[in-house]
Write a protein that holds these residues in place. Structure first.
Motif, PDB file in Angstrom:
ATOM      1  N   ARG A   1     -42.379  29.977  72.240  1.00  0.00           N
ATOM      2  CA  ARG A   1     -41.590  29.185  73.188  1.00  0.00           C
ATOM      3  C   ARG A   1     -41.115  30.158  74.261  1.00  0.00           C
ATOM      4  NH1 ARG A   1     -37.951  24.462  70.237  1.00  0.00           N
ATOM      5  NH2 ARG A   1     -39.708  23.328  69.314  1.00  0.00           N
ATOM      6  N   ASP A   2     -42.031  30.514  75.140  1.00  0.00           N
ATOM      7  CA  ASP A   2     -41.776  31.569  76.112  1.00  0.00           C
ATOM      8  C   ASP A   2     -40.860  31.090  77.239  1.00  0.00           C
ATOM      9  OD1 ASP A   2     -43.495  32.979  74.539  1.00  0.00           O
ATOM     10  OD2 ASP A   2     -45.138  33.081  75.984  1.00  0.00           O
ATOM     11  N   ARG A   3     -39.843  31.876  77.492  1.00  0.00           N
ATOM     12  CA  ARG A   3     -38.916  31.653  78.607  1.00  0.00           C
ATOM     13  C   ARG A   3     -38.348  33.011  79.003  1.00  0.00           C
ATOM     14  NH1 ARG A   3     -40.585  27.307  77.294  1.00  0.00           N
ATOM     15  NH2 ARG A   3     -39.517  25.322  76.990  1.00  0.00           N
ATOM     16  N   THR A   4     -38.049  33.192  80.284  1.00  0.00           N
ATOM     17  CA  THR A   4     -37.270  34.382  80.637  1.00  0.00           C
ATOM     18  C   THR A   4     -35.914  34.259  79.940  1.00  0.00           C
ATOM     19  OG1 THR A   4     -36.416  33.308  82.631  1.00  0.00           O
ATOM     20  CG2 THR A   4     -38.403  34.687  82.866  1.00  0.00           C
TER      21      THR A   4
ATOM     22  N   LEU B   1     -33.743  31.042  78.388  1.00  0.00           N
ATOM     23  CA  LEU B   1     -34.002  30.848  76.960  1.00  0.00           C
ATOM     24  C   LEU B   1     -32.823  30.132  76.305  1.00  0.00           C
ATOM     25  CD1 LEU B   1     -36.099  31.590  74.724  1.00  0.00           C
ATOM     26  CD2 LEU B   1     -34.664  33.578  74.236  1.00  0.00           C
ATOM     27  N   SER B   2     -33.105  29.012  75.681  1.00  0.00           N
ATOM     28  CA  SER B   2     -32.050  28.257  75.012  1.00  0.00           C
ATOM     29  C   SER B   2     -31.850  28.771  73.588  1.00  0.00           C
ATOM     30  CB  SER B   2     -32.415  26.774  74.969  1.00  0.00           C
ATOM     31  OG  SER B   2     -33.520  26.557  74.104  1.00  0.00           O
ATOM     32  N   VAL B   3     -30.702  28.434  73.043  1.00  0.00           N
ATOM     33  CA  VAL B   3     -30.434  28.783  71.642  1.00  0.00           C
ATOM     34  C   VAL B   3     -31.471  28.122  70.735  1.00  0.00           C
ATOM     35  CG1 VAL B   3     -28.781  28.516  69.744  1.00  0.00           C
ATOM     36  CG2 VAL B   3     -27.971  29.138  72.029  1.00  0.00           C
ATOM     37  N   GLU B   4     -31.854  26.902  71.068  1.00  0.00           N
ATOM     38  CA  GLU B   4     -32.862  26.192  70.278  1.00  0.00           C
ATOM     39  C   GLU B   4     -34.200  26.929  70.290  1.00  0.00           C
ATOM     40  OE1 GLU B   4     -35.290  21.934  70.150  1.00  0.00           O
ATOM     41  OE2 GLU B   4     -33.795  22.295  71.712  1.00  0.00           O
ATOM     42  N   ASP B   5     -34.633  27.395  71.472  1.00  0.00           N
ATOM     43  CA  ASP B   5     -35.897  28.116  71.575  1.00  0.00           C
ATOM     44  C   ASP B   5     -35.836  29.433  70.812  1.00  0.00           C
ATOM     45  OD1 ASP B   5     -37.083  26.164  73.108  1.00  0.00           O
ATOM     46  OD2 ASP B   5     -36.572  27.106  75.023  1.00  0.00           O
ATOM     47  N   TRP B   6     -34.701  30.093  70.876  1.00  0.00           N
ATOM     48  CA  TRP B   6     -34.532  31.345  70.117  1.00  0.00           C
ATOM     49  C   TRP B   6     -34.632  31.064  68.619  1.00  0.00           C
ATOM     50  CZ3 TRP B   6     -34.170  36.554  70.615  1.00  0.00           C
ATOM     51  CH2 TRP B   6     -33.691  37.256  69.510  1.00  0.00           C
TER      52      TRP B   6
END
Length: 248
Positions: free
Chosen positions: A97-100, A104-109
């Motif tokens: 779930r790539d994001r800068t 980056l959301s807590v959910e994606d982390w």
């Protein structure tokens, strides 16, 4: 005939991509297999039929979300109940779930850590008592070059894959006096569905950075797994890089 004939292995995330190639390679060595999948039942069942018909081994597809402790336990116990032994565990399940970092959301982390790292603990923790009963227990964790070198927009993925490497080294130390070895493989850029979605211009930029000027094939990762499982009795706590020279 391979000396792995009749051994039993679990491959998490085994229905497609690198996981499916690992399943085929181990089946060719005579290993009976539990193919874990989360969503793609058709791909898993098709692979079961393929390896049974082509290699004459027994195979079983088991749906389980290995980021959940209860599912991981059920997967392992199903394998033991079905085959009455367990010799090989390949922790391959993973997502991106790539994001800068700013986006980056807590959910994606949390989701990437849960699927890519927590699953390794859950499945291994349940499997270890059975692996220790094997004359040649093998744990292979599929990490990534991103866990070694980092990746733009991949703090979550990099942290999880780096964690797998640390997990591998520590567990290998604890098990060094037993018959169980623990190693990781760090693939570079491999031709899978994940890479297929990358625009051609970006693909060429990536390829130009790789000393061998090509992407790896899933079968090359599978061969590395086979080597560690079959001939890696004196190899433990190591990270085997299969990346075309991109990270040395």
């Amino acid at each position: 005939m391979s000396h792995l004939q009749g051994f039993v292995g679990i491959v998490t995330g085994g229905s497609r991509g690198i996981g499916a190639s690992i399943v085929r390679e181990l089946a060719q060595q005579g290993v009976h297999l539990v193919i874990n999948y989360q969503c793609n039942a058709d791909a898993a069942e098709t692979l079961v039929q393929e390896v049974q018909e082509e290699f004459g081994v027994k195979a079983l597809a088991v749906q389980a979300d290995v980021s959940l402790e209860s599912d991981a336990k059920r997967l392992v116990h199903t394998a033991k109940k079905s085959f009455n032994r367990l010799d090989i565990l390949v922790n391959n399940a993973g997502i991106t779930r790539d994001r800068t970092f700013k986006k980056l959301s807590v959910e994606d982390w949390n989701k990437v850590i849960e699927v890519n790292l927590n699953s390794v603990f859950y499945v291994t923790h349940s499997a270890l008592p059975y692996l220790q009963e094997s004359p040649q227990g093998r744990i292979v964790n599929i990490s990534s070059i991103i866990g070694q070198a980092g990746g733009f927009g991949q703090t979550n993925y990099s942290a999880a894959k780096a964690g797998m490497i640390g997990f591998t080294k520590s567990l290998a130390l604890e098990l060094a006096k037993t018959a169980v070895t623990v190693n990781s493989i760090c693939p570079g850029f491999i031709e899978t569905d994940m890479l297929a979605y990358v625009p051609e211009e970006v693909r060429e930029q990536i390829k130009s950075r790789i000393p061998q000027r090509r992407f790896g094939q899933p079968e090359e990762i599978a061969k590395a797994v086979s080597f560690l499982v079959k001939d890696g009795g004196y190899i433990t706590g190591q990270s085997l890089n299969v990346n075309g020279g991109l990270y040395m």
